[in-house]
Scaffold this motif. Sequence first.
Motif, short mmCIF file in Angstrom:
data_model
loop_
_atom_site.label_atom_id
_atom_site.label_comp_id
_atom_site.label_asym_id
_atom_site.label_seq_id
_atom_site.Cartn_x
_atom_site.Cartn_y
_atom_site.Cartn_z
N GLY A 25 0.82 -1.29 -0.08
CA GLY A 25 -0.05 0.14 0.12
C GLY A 25 0.61 1.32 -0.07
N LYS A 26 2.21 1.48 0.27
CA LYS A 26 2.94 2.38 0.22
C LYS A 26 4.17 2.11 -0.58
N PRO A 27 4.64 3.33 -1.24
CA PRO A 27 5.89 3.16 -1.95
C PRO A 27 7.08 2.72 -1.11
N TYR A 31 9.11 3.33 3.52
CA TYR A 31 9.03 2.66 4.82
C TYR A 31 10.50 2.97 5.30
N SER A 32 11.69 3.12 4.69
CA SER A 32 13.06 3.78 5.11
C SER A 32 12.93 5.06 5.53
N ILE A 33 12.17 5.88 4.81
CA ILE A 33 12.09 7.12 5.25
C ILE A 33 11.22 7.34 6.58
N GLU A 34 10.47 6.75 6.82
CA GLU A 34 9.63 6.83 7.96
C GLU A 34 10.45 6.37 9.16
N ALA A 35 10.87 5.06 8.99
CA ALA A 35 11.86 4.82 10.08
C ALA A 35 13.07 5.69 10.61
N ALA A 36 13.68 6.26 9.31
CA ALA A 36 14.59 7.34 9.69
C ALA A 36 14.18 8.47 10.60
N LEU A 37 13.03 9.27 10.05
CA LEU A 37 12.64 10.32 10.73
C LEU A 37 11.97 9.75 12.04
N SER A 51 16.01 10.04 -10.20
CA SER A 51 14.68 9.87 -10.63
C SER A 51 13.77 10.78 -10.13
N GLN A 52 13.12 11.59 -10.97
CA GLN A 52 12.15 12.78 -10.35
C GLN A 52 11.17 12.20 -9.77
N GLU A 53 10.59 10.78 -9.97
CA GLU A 53 9.36 10.46 -9.20
C GLU A 53 9.94 9.74 -8.15
N SER A 60 7.37 13.99 -0.36
CA SER A 60 6.05 13.81 0.01
C SER A 60 6.07 13.04 1.57
N TYR A 61 7.05 12.30 1.58
CA TYR A 61 7.37 11.54 2.98
C TYR A 61 8.08 12.15 4.06
#
Length: 233
Positions: A25-27, A31-37, A51-53, A60-61
């Motif tokens: 359900g998520k890119p 998950y790595s960004i959320e864990a780091a933050l 990659s711009q995408e 956005s995360y």
Amino acid sequence: MNLAIIPARGGSKRIPGKNAKLFAGKPLIAYSIEAALGSGNFDKVIVSTDSQEVADIAISYGADVPFMRPESLSGDYVGTGPVTKHAIEYCIQHFFEPTYCCCIYATAPFLTANFLSEGFQALKADPQKCFAFSATSFAFPIQRALRLEGTGVMPMYPEFINKRSQDLTEAYHDAGQFYWGQTAAFLQNKPMFCGHSTPVVLPRHLVQDIDTKEDWQRAELMYKAYVMEQANV
């Protein structure tokens, strides 16, 4: 001050667009960004991508994408070492000089803030250590591995093939989630897997490489089972 670097190029041969592809359900990179933050250990979380995408998703995360990765660092055979070093040097030039850095793989949906914090504390606890990285044990004794020979098999290590599992030394491998290190150690290209590194041992059910479609399917099943288990705790 601490810096997190998440390498996440756009290209992937076996799983196209892997880092941006939806995982449960998520890119995947989310998950790595959320864990780091969520760990609270970092003054800045940078995603290094071509990659711009991927860049748009990362922003956005809540991650920063202060540069687009140079083409020279975006090929199939470029390792994470040069990519991490480039991001550190950019941070030093434009923001601040970090004391500790952590390379976090974008393909680590089982990564938790707690394990990141454990790695940071392990590194700080011993000034002689340059790195702290995620590891896990092999499920089967590697000393009793087999190799194919013709139409049959042969033991890789004949001297161990009849040994009991409990009599063999347990073996571990890189879990492929995070690599904490002193900034100087990264910049000096010091080796990761040697005596100046300390492992943070993770349970095997929270470790899964995601390199093939089969890996992806297995990882999603494991993740969904893990989420259900946590919901029932």
